[in-house]
Design an enzyme around this catalytic site. Structure first.
Site, PDB file in Angstrom:
ATOM      1  N   GLU A 116      -6.025   6.736  -1.535  1.00  0.00           N
ATOM      2  CA  GLU A 116      -7.015   5.535   0.215  1.00  0.00           C
ATOM      3  C   GLU A 116      -7.296   4.551  -0.781  1.00  0.00           C
ATOM      4  OE1 GLU A 116      -4.447   4.893   3.182  1.00  0.00           O
ATOM      5  OE2 GLU A 116      -3.869   7.189   2.300  1.00  0.00           O
ATOM      6  N   HIS A 127       1.780   4.385  -3.214  1.00  0.00           N
ATOM      7  CA  HIS A 127       2.027   5.539  -2.253  1.00  0.00           C
ATOM      8  C   HIS A 127       2.690   6.491  -3.270  1.00  0.00           C
ATOM      9  CE1 HIS A 127      -2.421   6.562  -0.346  1.00  0.00           C
ATOM     10  NE2 HIS A 127      -1.349   5.417   0.702  1.00  0.00           N
ATOM     11  N   HIS A 157       0.659  -0.839  -0.326  1.00  0.00           N
ATOM     12  CA  HIS A 157      -0.342  -0.074   0.063  1.00  0.00           C
ATOM     13  C   HIS A 157       0.413   1.289   0.249  1.00  0.00           C
ATOM     14  CE1 HIS A 157      -3.105   2.453   1.416  1.00  0.00           C
ATOM     15  NE2 HIS A 157      -2.898   3.306   2.138  1.00  0.00           N
ATOM     16  N   GLU A 158       1.430   1.214   0.885  1.00  0.00           N
ATOM     17  CA  GLU A 158       2.726   2.547   0.737  1.00  0.00           C
ATOM     18  C   GLU A 158       3.930   2.843  -0.409  1.00  0.00           C
ATOM     19  OE1 GLU A 158       2.043   4.363   3.149  1.00  0.00           O
ATOM     20  OE2 GLU A 158       0.716   3.469   4.282  1.00  0.00           O
TER      21      GLU A 158
END
Length: 304
Positions: free
Chosen positions: A231, A148, A144-145
């Site tokens: 998100e 980003h 997930h990070e």
């Protein structure tokens, strides 16, 4: 379904960012009408302040963000082998350089990423996250990070924060100019203009003034809408990298079940965390929530 979600979120982001820039120019035009009776002057002012402020924000080092959040850099694999391997492997799958790795000594499970480009990326996790999650769950959070960073979300959020700040600066400047103008006879000049222009001129002036007063609130709501959308996109992109939505779902469930708030959180950094460090339990997102509800994120992941 996965790729449709990613494409839809990217389209939505484009519309939000375009709308944001237009909104800044509208605020500038309104200020021009209020202060100079000329919208073009306000447009030029807004564009100039916006360009300078965005440049300053984008050029700021990610090390500043890490310092604000008390993150300590992991300089070798031996310090945190599982975390190091996970970040390295997820970066390789994503096709970006390995980000710098940091740990925040906080018992609450969380994580965040920073860096305006993949070449300047950095990932930080809390000690609580490392202690609480299994490796496959940690992979979901790190993916997930990493997403980003790969999706340039940090650059987008930096621009959004800068635009909110610019609107706040413009609004405050307008109020000060109106105040000083009223003290130096500007009000009499405005009344004379209104007498020449009739009631329409007064209505335009009042509408512009109300718009400028409300602009910072509206801008903040737009910023948080962008944050919530990114998100969802990062969740979908994480599944694209790991091919395992269950890992991210389990991680979200564990983090949701943890009631500990982070002990020290920079207010300006709240929106960059994996989940809200303030532990919001809402089922529906509010206008000023930086994160969508975890239940909503899990539901979307289960439908992939």
């Amino acid at each position: 379904m996965l790729f449709e979600q990613i494409a839809a979120n990217k389209r939505k982001t484009v519309f939000i960012i375009l709308g944001f820039f237009i909104f800044v120019l509208m605020v500038g035009a309104a200020i021009g009408i209020i202060v100079w009776n000329n919208y073009l002057n306000g447009l030029i002012l807004a564009a100039a302040i916006g360009a300078v402020y965005i440049l300053i924000m984008v050029m700021s080092s990610s090390s500043v963000v890490m310092a604000m959040n008390h993150a300590k850099e992991v300089t070798s694999k031996e310090q945190a082998p599982v975390l190091w391997d996970t970040v390295e492997s997820m970066a390789m799958v994503a096709g970006i350089p390995m980000p710098k790795v940091y740990i925040v000594e906080d018992p609450s499970p969380n994580a965040f990423a920073t860096g305006i480009s993949p070449e300047k990326g950095a990932v930080a996790v809390t000690r609580g996250l490392l202690n609480k999650l299994e490796r496959y769950e940690l992979e979901g959070v790190i993916a997930h990070e990493i997403s980003h960073i790969r999706n340039y979300d940090i650059r987008l959020s930096t621009i959004a924060i800068a635009l909110v700040a610019v609107i706040a600066i413009l609004s405050d400047l307008a109020m000060r100019l109106i105040f000083w103008g009223s003290l130096t006879g500007g009000r009499n000049s405005r009344k004379s203009d209104n007498n020449n222009g009739g009631g329409a001129q007064i209505i335009i002036y009042v509408v512009a003034l109300i718009f400028v007063i409300l602009a910072p609130i509206i801008a903040t709501a737009i910023q948080f809408a962008l944050s919530r959308n990114r998100e969802y996109l990062a969740d979908a992109s994480a599944v694209e990298l790991t091919r395992n939505p269950d890992g991210l779902i389990q991680a979200l469930q564990k983090i949701s079940g943890d009631t500990k708030k982070m002990e020290e959180v920079s207010a300006s950094s709240e929106s960059i965390y994996f989940s809200s460090p303030l532990k919001s339990k809402k089922d529906k997102p509010g206008l000023f929530d930086s994160h969508p509800p975890i239940s909503s994120r899990i539901e979307r992941l289960e439908n992939m």
